[in-house]
Design a protein around this motif. Structure first.
Motif, PDB file in Angstrom:
ATOM      1  N   GLU A 119      21.970  15.452  22.331  1.00  0.00           N
ATOM      2  CA  GLU A 119      20.533  15.022  22.555  1.00  0.00           C
ATOM      3  C   GLU A 119      20.499  14.315  24.182  1.00  0.00           C
ATOM      4  OE1 GLU A 119      18.436  11.589  20.860  1.00  0.00           O
ATOM      5  OE2 GLU A 119      20.311  11.120  19.821  1.00  0.00           O
ATOM      6  N   ILE A 120      19.428  14.612  24.765  1.00  0.00           N
ATOM      7  CA  ILE A 120      19.324  13.962  25.970  1.00  0.00           C
ATOM      8  C   ILE A 120      18.507  12.594  25.700  1.00  0.00           C
ATOM      9  CG2 ILE A 120      18.343  14.025  28.310  1.00  0.00           C
ATOM     10  CD1 ILE A 120      20.513  16.107  27.928  1.00  0.00           C
ATOM     11  N   ARG A 121      19.443  11.604  25.995  1.00  0.00           N
ATOM     12  CA  ARG A 121      18.824  10.213  25.636  1.00  0.00           C
ATOM     13  C   ARG A 121      18.205   9.527  26.930  1.00  0.00           C
ATOM     14  NH1 ARG A 121      22.928   6.883  21.831  1.00  0.00           N
ATOM     15  NH2 ARG A 121      20.793   6.376  20.784  1.00  0.00           N
ATOM     16  N   ARG A 122      18.342   9.825  28.025  1.00  0.00           N
ATOM     17  CA  ARG A 122      17.875   9.079  29.168  1.00  0.00           C
ATOM     18  C   ARG A 122      18.025   9.933  30.400  1.00  0.00           C
ATOM     19  NH1 ARG A 122      19.747   4.326  32.849  1.00  0.00           N
ATOM     20  NH2 ARG A 122      21.708   4.775  31.752  1.00  0.00           N
ATOM     21  N   VAL A 123      16.888  10.223  31.062  1.00  0.00           N
ATOM     22  CA  VAL A 123      16.917  10.779  32.704  1.00  0.00           C
ATOM     23  C   VAL A 123      16.053   9.843  33.577  1.00  0.00           C
ATOM     24  CG1 VAL A 123      16.135  12.603  33.952  1.00  0.00           C
ATOM     25  CG2 VAL A 123      16.521  13.030  31.389  1.00  0.00           C
ATOM     26  N   ASP A 124      17.092   9.350  34.418  1.00  0.00           N
ATOM     27  CA  ASP A 124      16.468   8.479  35.449  1.00  0.00           C
ATOM     28  C   ASP A 124      16.532   9.307  36.945  1.00  0.00           C
ATOM     29  OD1 ASP A 124      16.029   6.449  33.766  1.00  0.00           O
ATOM     30  OD2 ASP A 124      17.789   5.402  34.285  1.00  0.00           O
ATOM     31  N   VAL A 125      15.319   9.320  37.623  1.00  0.00           N
ATOM     32  CA  VAL A 125      15.455   9.972  39.042  1.00  0.00           C
ATOM     33  C   VAL A 125      14.843   8.905  39.894  1.00  0.00           C
ATOM     34  CG1 VAL A 125      14.423  11.733  40.227  1.00  0.00           C
ATOM     35  CG2 VAL A 125      14.904  12.337  37.769  1.00  0.00           C
ATOM     36  N   VAL A 126      15.572   8.608  41.035  1.00  0.00           N
ATOM     37  CA  VAL A 126      15.095   7.748  42.032  1.00  0.00           C
ATOM     38  C   VAL A 126      15.054   8.529  43.334  1.00  0.00           C
ATOM     39  CG1 VAL A 126      15.478   5.625  43.309  1.00  0.00           C
ATOM     40  CG2 VAL A 126      15.754   5.611  40.840  1.00  0.00           C
ATOM     41  N   GLY A 127      14.219   8.728  44.041  1.00  0.00           N
ATOM     42  CA  GLY A 127      14.229   9.587  45.439  1.00  0.00           C
ATOM     43  C   GLY A 127      15.075   8.632  46.545  1.00  0.00           C
ATOM     44  N   PRO A 128      15.703   9.265  47.453  1.00  0.00           N
ATOM     45  CA  PRO A 128      16.457   8.665  48.472  1.00  0.00           C
ATOM     46  C   PRO A 128      15.510   7.566  49.168  1.00  0.00           C
ATOM     47  CG  PRO A 128      15.941  10.997  49.013  1.00  0.00           C
ATOM     48  CD  PRO A 128      15.733  10.638  47.695  1.00  0.00           C
ATOM     49  N   LYS A 129      14.244   7.870  49.595  1.00  0.00           N
ATOM     50  CA  LYS A 129      13.176   6.827  50.077  1.00  0.00           C
ATOM     51  C   LYS A 129      13.310   5.660  49.391  1.00  0.00           C
ATOM     52  CE  LYS A 129       9.305   6.484  52.986  1.00  0.00           C
ATOM     53  NZ  LYS A 129       7.918   7.307  53.249  1.00  0.00           N
ATOM     54  N   ILE A 130      12.967   6.040  48.060  1.00  0.00           N
ATOM     55  CA  ILE A 130      12.524   4.795  47.271  1.00  0.00           C
ATOM     56  C   ILE A 130      13.987   3.930  47.148  1.00  0.00           C
ATOM     57  CG2 ILE A 130      12.101   4.078  44.934  1.00  0.00           C
ATOM     58  CD1 ILE A 130      10.109   6.672  44.679  1.00  0.00           C
ATOM     59  N   GLY A 131      14.970   4.455  47.103  1.00  0.00           N
ATOM     60  CA  GLY A 131      16.338   4.001  46.886  1.00  0.00           C
ATOM     61  C   GLY A 131      16.699   3.074  47.977  1.00  0.00           C
ATOM     62  N   SER A 132      16.179   3.591  49.347  1.00  0.00           N
ATOM     63  CA  SER A 132      16.550   2.858  50.564  1.00  0.00           C
ATOM     64  C   SER A 132      15.735   1.537  50.536  1.00  0.00           C
ATOM     65  CB  SER A 132      16.379   3.827  51.733  1.00  0.00           C
ATOM     66  OG  SER A 132      16.362   3.237  52.933  1.00  0.00           O
TER      67      SER A 132
END
Length: 324
Positions: A119-132
């Motif tokens: 099962e897929i328990r977690r998916v986290d996505v952060v764009g490079p601009k937001i990360g910066s």
């Protein structure tokens, strides 16, 4: 609780040069690590995607997963590591969801078909601009904290105490960052929270010792600064030890039983508590002598201040009685 004999004075300053040497080695070693190895920015600060997968019927077939991903240009370079147990893994790659469609979790699930029941328990996505932006704000948070500490201690004590505290705090932060680099801990928002917590813990310890130094400067039989410091640290030793030990016990418990999500936070806190306790005694306090703090001069200033206060009270009393 009084663990140590309250009347006994321990010669902490007698080993100050040994502790300075150890601290200097850790400090400059940490700087070398930061310049050579650097920090491993996590998804929060570098941007990218993290997918957590849990297998129910067996251990995660990491080799098979890598074979399945090898045909995809993006996923072939993904980092696949165990997460807490052999049946659970995290998949990290440095691109965002647009590269694999709008639902990277579904895309990966499709790629993993035939590898077992999962099962897929977690998916986290952060764009490079937001990360910066998060990285910049994190650095700013640490800098603002140090500036506010400088102002607070400068107002509460005096400028020499403030500078000594700031140097001590910088010392703690650099060594903690060096440990993060050495242990390859991901730098994310949890890591930043741990660093700021260490700053607060170390500052609290330093202020308690400074408060006792200021108190003993007025009342101590010692004339030399190091004698006053030894006396002050000895008087707060039971409190310092109890606080450090109880906090360490709580953090060590979190490390072993809190789960993998807070392992990084727990390790940083353990290192930070140890370094913060040592720096309060052997870095912040002895640094007062570097800034030419004099017990005799401080006592003279306190006497003059008290005389001015009494003179003002006298003039005010005369004014209220109509004699002026």
């Amino acid at each position: 609780m009084q663990i140590f004999d309250k009347g006994k004075i321990y010669n902490f300053m007698g080993i100050r040069w040994v502790m300075f040497a150890i601290s200097a080695t850790l400090f400059f070693g940490s700087i070398a690590l930061l310049f050579t190895k650097g920090l491993n920015y996590g998804i929060d600060f570098a941007g990218g995607t993290l997918i957590q997968v849990k297998y129910h019927d067996k251990d995660a077939p990491i080799d098979l997963i890598r074979d399945k991903f090898s045909s995809n240009e993006i996923l072939k370079n993904a980092s696949i590591t165990e997460f807490g147990s052999a049946s659970e893994i995290t998949i990290r790659y440095t691109t965002t969801s647009d590269s694999l469609g709008n639902n990277p979790g579904a895309f990966v699930a499709d790629m993993l078909k035939g590898s077992g029941e999962f099962e897929i328990r977690r998916v986290d996505v952060v764009g490079p601009k937001i990360g910066s932006e998060l990285r910049e704000k994190g650095i700013m948070a640490v800098i603002v904290s140090l500036v506010l500490i400088l102002i607070y201690i400068g107002v509460r004590f005096e400028w020499r105490f403030a500078l000594a505290a700031i140097f001590s705090e910088i010392h703690d932060v650099v060594i903690v960052l060096g440990a993060i680099s050495l242990l390859s801990i991901d730098v994310n928002l949890d890591t930043l929270a741990a660093i700021l917590t260490v700053l607060g813990y170390s500052l609290n310890d330093t202020i308690i010792i400074f408060d006792r130094i200021r108190e003993r400067v007025k009342e101590s039989k010692f004339i030399e600064l190091f004698g006053v410091i030894n006396e002050s640290v000895s008087l707060t030793l039971s409190r310092t030890l109890m606080t450090s030990v109880t906090t360490l016990l709580a953090v060590i418990t979190l490390f072993f039983y809190g789960g993998d999500m807070i392992h990084g936070f727990s390790i940083i806190m353990i290192i930070g508590i140890l370094i913060g306790t040592i720096s309060s005694v052997f870095i912040a306090a002895p640094m007062l002598s570097w800034f030419r703090f004099s017990v005799e001069e401080y006592r003279a200033l306190m006497v003059a201040k008290e005389l001015r206060k009494k003179e003002k009270e006298k003039i005010r009393a005369m004014y209220e009685k109509g004699r002026l």
